[in-house]
Design a protein around this motif. Structure first.
Motif, PDB file in Angstrom:
ATOM      1  N   HIS A   3      -0.886 -11.416   4.227  1.00 32.15           N
ATOM      2  CA  HIS A   3      -1.476 -11.004   2.948  1.00 32.15           C
ATOM      3  C   HIS A   3      -1.652  -9.503   2.940  1.00 32.15           C
ATOM      4  O   HIS A   3      -2.085  -8.902   3.913  1.00 32.15           O
ATOM      5  N   ALA A   4      -1.281  -8.935   1.838  1.00 35.62           N
ATOM      6  CA  ALA A   4      -1.333  -7.470   1.729  1.00 35.62           C
ATOM      7  C   ALA A   4      -2.776  -6.989   1.766  1.00 35.62           C
ATOM      8  O   ALA A   4      -3.659  -7.569   1.150  1.00 35.62           O
ATOM      9  N   LYS A   5      -2.993  -5.939   2.502  1.00 33.66           N
ATOM     10  CA  LYS A   5      -4.326  -5.377   2.654  1.00 33.66           C
ATOM     11  C   LYS A   5      -4.843  -4.799   1.329  1.00 33.66           C
ATOM     12  O   LYS A   5      -6.025  -4.894   1.018  1.00 33.66           O
ATOM     13  N   GLN A   6      -3.907  -4.217   0.560  1.00 39.80           N
ATOM     14  CA  GLN A   6      -4.339  -3.499  -0.648  1.00 39.80           C
ATOM     15  C   GLN A   6      -4.687  -4.402  -1.819  1.00 39.80           C
ATOM     16  O   GLN A   6      -5.372  -3.991  -2.733  1.00 39.80           O
ATOM     17  N   CYS A   7      -4.213  -5.687  -1.793  1.00 33.19           N
ATOM     18  CA  CYS A   7      -4.435  -6.526  -2.971  1.00 33.19           C
ATOM     19  C   CYS A   7      -4.686  -7.998  -2.634  1.00 33.19           C
ATOM     20  O   CYS A   7      -5.040  -8.776  -3.512  1.00 33.19           O
ATOM     21  N   GLY A   8      -4.426  -8.426  -1.377  1.00 33.24           N
ATOM     22  CA  GLY A   8      -4.664  -9.810  -0.992  1.00 33.24           C
ATOM     23  C   GLY A   8      -3.558 -10.771  -1.381  1.00 33.24           C
ATOM     24  O   GLY A   8      -3.641 -11.965  -1.132  1.00 33.24           O
ATOM     25  N   GLU A   9      -2.492 -10.278  -1.995  1.00 40.31           N
ATOM     26  CA  GLU A   9      -1.363 -11.127  -2.393  1.00 40.31           C
ATOM     27  C   GLU A   9      -0.430 -11.356  -1.206  1.00 40.31           C
ATOM     28  O   GLU A   9      -0.461 -10.619  -0.224  1.00 40.31           O
ATOM     29  N   ASP A  10       0.445 -12.387  -1.335  1.00 45.13           N
ATOM     30  CA  ASP A  10       1.480 -12.609  -0.323  1.00 45.13           C
ATOM     31  C   ASP A  10       2.419 -11.406  -0.287  1.00 45.13           C
ATOM     32  O   ASP A  10       2.881 -10.944  -1.320  1.00 45.13           O
ATOM     33  N   GLU A  14       9.646  -8.230  -2.388  1.00 47.71           N
ATOM     34  CA  GLU A  14       9.632  -8.072  -3.849  1.00 47.71           C
ATOM     35  C   GLU A  14       8.229  -7.705  -4.336  1.00 47.71           C
ATOM     36  O   GLU A  14       8.058  -6.836  -5.192  1.00 47.71           O
ATOM     37  N   HIS A  15       7.223  -8.348  -3.727  1.00 41.73           N
ATOM     38  CA  HIS A  15       5.853  -8.014  -4.120  1.00 41.73           C
ATOM     39  C   HIS A  15       5.512  -6.570  -3.772  1.00 41.73           C
ATOM     40  O   HIS A  15       4.997  -5.833  -4.608  1.00 41.73           O
ATOM     41  N   ILE A  16       5.824  -6.190  -2.547  1.00 47.08           N
ATOM     42  CA  ILE A  16       5.467  -4.835  -2.096  1.00 47.08           C
ATOM     43  C   ILE A  16       6.079  -3.774  -3.004  1.00 47.08           C
ATOM     44  O   ILE A  16       5.403  -2.843  -3.443  1.00 47.08           O
ATOM     45  N   ASN A  19       5.865  -5.495  -7.548  1.00 47.18           N
ATOM     46  CA  ASN A  19       4.757  -6.137  -8.267  1.00 47.18           C
ATOM     47  C   ASN A  19       3.360  -5.686  -7.868  1.00 47.18           C
ATOM     48  O   ASN A  19       2.408  -5.960  -8.587  1.00 47.18           O
ATOM     49  N   CYS A  20       3.252  -5.044  -6.715  1.00 51.48           N
ATOM     50  CA  CYS A  20       1.905  -4.790  -6.202  1.00 51.48           C
ATOM     51  C   CYS A  20       1.101  -3.860  -7.106  1.00 51.48           C
ATOM     52  O   CYS A  20       1.536  -2.757  -7.431  1.00 51.48           O
ATOM     53  N   LYS A  21      -0.082  -4.344  -7.488  1.00 50.80           N
ATOM     54  CA  LYS A  21      -0.909  -3.566  -8.421  1.00 50.80           C
ATOM     55  C   LYS A  21      -1.453  -2.291  -7.779  1.00 50.80           C
ATOM     56  O   LYS A  21      -1.961  -1.420  -8.479  1.00 50.80           O
ATOM     57  N   ALA A  22      -1.335  -2.197  -6.443  1.00 53.41           N
ATOM     58  CA  ALA A  22      -1.812  -0.994  -5.767  1.00 53.41           C
ATOM     59  C   ALA A  22      -1.029   0.254  -6.183  1.00 53.41           C
ATOM     60  O   ALA A  22      -1.514   1.370  -6.053  1.00 53.41           O
TER      61      ALA A  22
END
Ligand SMILES: [Zn+2]
Length: 167
Positions: A3-10, A14-16, A19-22
């Motif tokens: 889980h990403a430290k900055q947002c808690g998402e998987d 692709e997320h990093i 999509n990451c809101k950070a």
């Protein structure tokens, strides 16, 4: 799955990157601002931007932003430092990437000019066309209103349709 430290998402790649809101709001703003400065149309920052790698300048812009996102993520995980990606820094690095291809283009042209001086007029015309083509190719791949290369005086006559090469 981590889980990403900055947002808690998987943390999928692709997320990093997309999509990451950070960073996504900041990334989108930097991407569109720079595209407009380069004289290109804006795009939504998502996986589809990988269809826009044909123009070297844009491919490099995307690569620089990727590198910044990855660096930001690692700084937070390893050093617990929160980094903001700065627009001016991305633009500075993008302008720097023009340098090497322009040096290569000039080297090829200068070599062609030396060969040309020893040829008959008919052959010289062919080499003139080749030089114009080299300039056109560089211009399409690398030049933009963001940072137009100033054409050296001795190459000005080869610049048929390359107004963007001039400052
Ligand atoms: Zn995230």
């Amino acid at each position: 799955m981590q889980h990403a430290k900055q947002c808690g998402e998987d943390e999928t790649s692709e997320h990093i990157f997309f999509n990451c809101k950070a960073h996504i709001k900041n990334t989108q703003e930097i991407f569109n601002y720079t595209l407009i400065k380069c004289g290109h149309t804006t795009h939504t920052w998502n996986v589809k931007i990988l269809n826009h790698l044909q123009i070297a300048l844009i491919a490099n812009l995307i690569a620089i932003i990727f590198e910044k996102i990855w660096h930001k993520r690692n700084k937070l995980i390893h050093d617990e430092i929160e980094i903001v990606i700065h627009r001016q820094q991305v633009i500075r690095e993008l302008i720097k990437t023009q340098r090497a291809p322009w040096d290569r283009t000039q080297a090829v042209i200068n070599k062609t000019l030396r060969i040309k001086s020893k040829q008959r007029p008919e052959e010289q015309n062919k080499l003139d066309s080749l030089i114009s083509l080299k300039l056109l190719k560089f211009s399409r791949q690398w030049n933009s209103p963001l940072h137009a290369i100033a054409l050296p005086k001795h190459l000005k006559k080869y610049n048929n349709s390359l107004s963007t090469l001039h400052k």
